[in-house]
Design an enzyme around this catalytic site. Structure first.
Site, PDB file in Angstrom:
ATOM      1  N   HIS A  51      44.143   7.156  20.910  1.00 54.61           N
ATOM      2  CA  HIS A  51      43.515   7.998  21.914  1.00 54.61           C
ATOM      3  C   HIS A  51      44.174   9.361  21.786  1.00 54.61           C
ATOM      4  CE1 HIS A  51      42.501   4.081  24.037  1.00 54.61           C
ATOM      5  NE2 HIS A  51      41.366   4.628  23.636  1.00 54.61           N
ATOM      6  N   ASP A  54      47.543   9.471  23.060  1.00 52.32           N
ATOM      7  CA  ASP A  54      48.556   8.708  22.310  1.00 52.32           C
ATOM      8  C   ASP A  54      49.245   9.648  21.317  1.00 52.32           C
ATOM      9  OD1 ASP A  54      47.948   6.168  23.432  1.00 52.32           O
ATOM     10  OD2 ASP A  54      46.273   5.934  22.025  1.00 52.32           O
TER      11      ASP A  54
HETATM   12  C1  XLS Z   1      37.767  -0.105  24.857  1.00 46.79           C
HETATM   13  C2  XLS Z   1      37.572   0.571  23.613  1.00 46.79           C
HETATM   14  C3  XLS Z   1      38.668   1.482  23.157  1.00 46.79           C
HETATM   15  C4  XLS Z   1      38.089   2.379  22.114  1.00 46.79           C
HETATM   16  C5  XLS Z   1      38.766   3.645  21.941  1.00 46.79           C
HETATM   17  O1  XLS Z   1      37.202  -1.190  25.042  1.00 46.79           O
HETATM   18  O2  XLS Z   1      37.416  -0.434  22.674  1.00 46.79           O
HETATM   19  O3  XLS Z   1      39.682   0.709  22.671  1.00 46.79           O
HETATM   20  O4  XLS Z   1      37.983   1.723  20.916  1.00 46.79           O
HETATM   21  O5  XLS Z   1      38.593   4.416  23.061  1.00 46.79           O
END
Ligand code: XLS
Ligand code: MG
Length: 346
Positions: A51, A54
């Site tokens: 993210h 992150d």
């Molecule tokens: C949540 C999503 C998240 C995305 C990235 O369920 O899978 O992990 O992959 O924002």
């Protein structure tokens, strides 16, 4: 003949968690974010999903120069660890400006925040040497369907896709569909919706999808079909493998834990579609059990990766001649028996 795919795996730091759920607090101490990168290689992973925060924590409070410095540090850390950034996703579901959604929020000021944050995410993505952003459209939906104009919401999503494509001439957008949670009903619930947005955009080649097994199951669809559909259109940017035990909260169980046969079919579709031959990662998005002791808890990542590799073996040893014979004779009873016995190893 092409050589067998050598699969590379990725996960995001949020997969190493403190175990909180909506009914209770953390059950294990936080594992420091900056020490997570060192875990990847030894667990058998080469790719990192991020993210935006992150990479750059608290990024809303930082200047562009501070953001660039922090991103450069992470780029260096990844290089030191021999890791590859797979994608960066703008976290558009935490801030007070995203309570009502991001790109589809009813208030113009909130939509403006979402766009500013998205540009920062693209900048961070490029700064760490990565080409893809993932749009998991968490709060782009409603709890009350009358709350938003859905046609306008879809137009706003397409406008955003086009703005991102114009903002950076190389970045790819991978849309990760999910039908619900945290909203009751989400916009872009399936691969079909994501692929339609891709084709409607100003540069369809740069818009793809990420299929997460649990999200497809929450839409009551077969994840392997969602993957096959994306592959058929050359639009499978990545996968988030995990599992889901029926239509309930998003579980992110270990890959294959609820339905081994469905997991086999996901691996089969990926293998048959040549997924991974161009460097695509096998992404995992799995949660450990709240009951699990340890710090950090990583067993779920190893288990899911191992299940994938076991299933690759099962796919590669699935007797194609026999399968073709069953198909030709339309003897699907024999095909089912053979497949189940093959999976059981009997
Ligand atoms: C949540 C999503 C998240 C995305 C990235 O369920 O899978 O992990 O992959 O924002
Ligand atoms: Mg996911």
């Amino acid at each position: 003949m092409t050589a067998p795919t050598k699969y590379r795996f990725s996960f995001g730091p949020w997969n190493i968690s403190e175990g909180a759920d909506p009914f209770g607090p953390d059950v294990r101490p936080a594992y420091p974010h900056d020490r997570k990168w060192a875990l990847y290689k030894r667990l058998g992973f080469d790719g990192v999903q991020f993210h935006d925060d992150d990479v750059v924590p608290e990024l809303d409070t930082l200047t562009p120069a501070q953001i660039a410095r922090r991103a450069a540090r992470i780029k260096q850390t990844l290089a030191n660890e021999g890791l590859v950034p797979e994608f960066v996703a703008p976290r558009l579901w935490f801030a007070k400006q995203t309570i009502d959604g991001a790109y589809t929020a009813n208030r113009a000021k909130d939509r403006a925040y979402a766009w500013e944050r998205t540009k920062k995410c693209v900048d961070i993505t490029r700064a760490i040497g990565c080409r893809a952003i993932v749009l998991w459209l968490a709060r782009e939906g409603t709890y009350v369907r009358e709350a938003k104009d859905a046609r306008l919401a879809y137009q706003r999503l397409l406008d955003t896709v086009n703005q991102v494509l114009a903002y950076d001439p190389e970045v790819e957008i991978w849309i990760e569909p999910k039908p619900n949670e945290p909203t009751d009903l989400a916009y872009v619930p399936t691969a079909g919706h994501a692929v339609a947005l891709a084709y409607a955009s100003r540069d369809p080649k740069r818009v793809k999808t990420v299929i997460e097994s649990a999200h497809a199951l929450l839409a009551n669809l077969d994840p392997s079909d969602e993957m096959a559909f994306a592959l058929a259109h050359d639009k499978l940017g990545s996968v988030h493998l995990n599992d889901q035990n029926g239509l309930k909260y998003d579980q992110d169980k270990n890959f294959g834990a609820a339905n081994l046969r469905a997991a086999f079919n996901q691996v089969r579709v990926l293998e048959e579609g040549g997924y991974g031959q161009r460097g695509e990662f096998v992404g995992l998005d799995v949660k450990t059990m709240r009951t699990q002791a340890g710090r950090p808890v990583t067993a779920h990542l190893e288990t899911s990766r191992r299940m994938f590799l076991h299933l690759v073996e099962k796919v590669r040893t699935w007797d194609r001649a026999r399968v073709e014979d069953c198909r030709a004779r339309r003897d699907y009873e024999a095909l089912e028996r053979y497949t189940l016995e093959h999976l059981l190893g009997v």
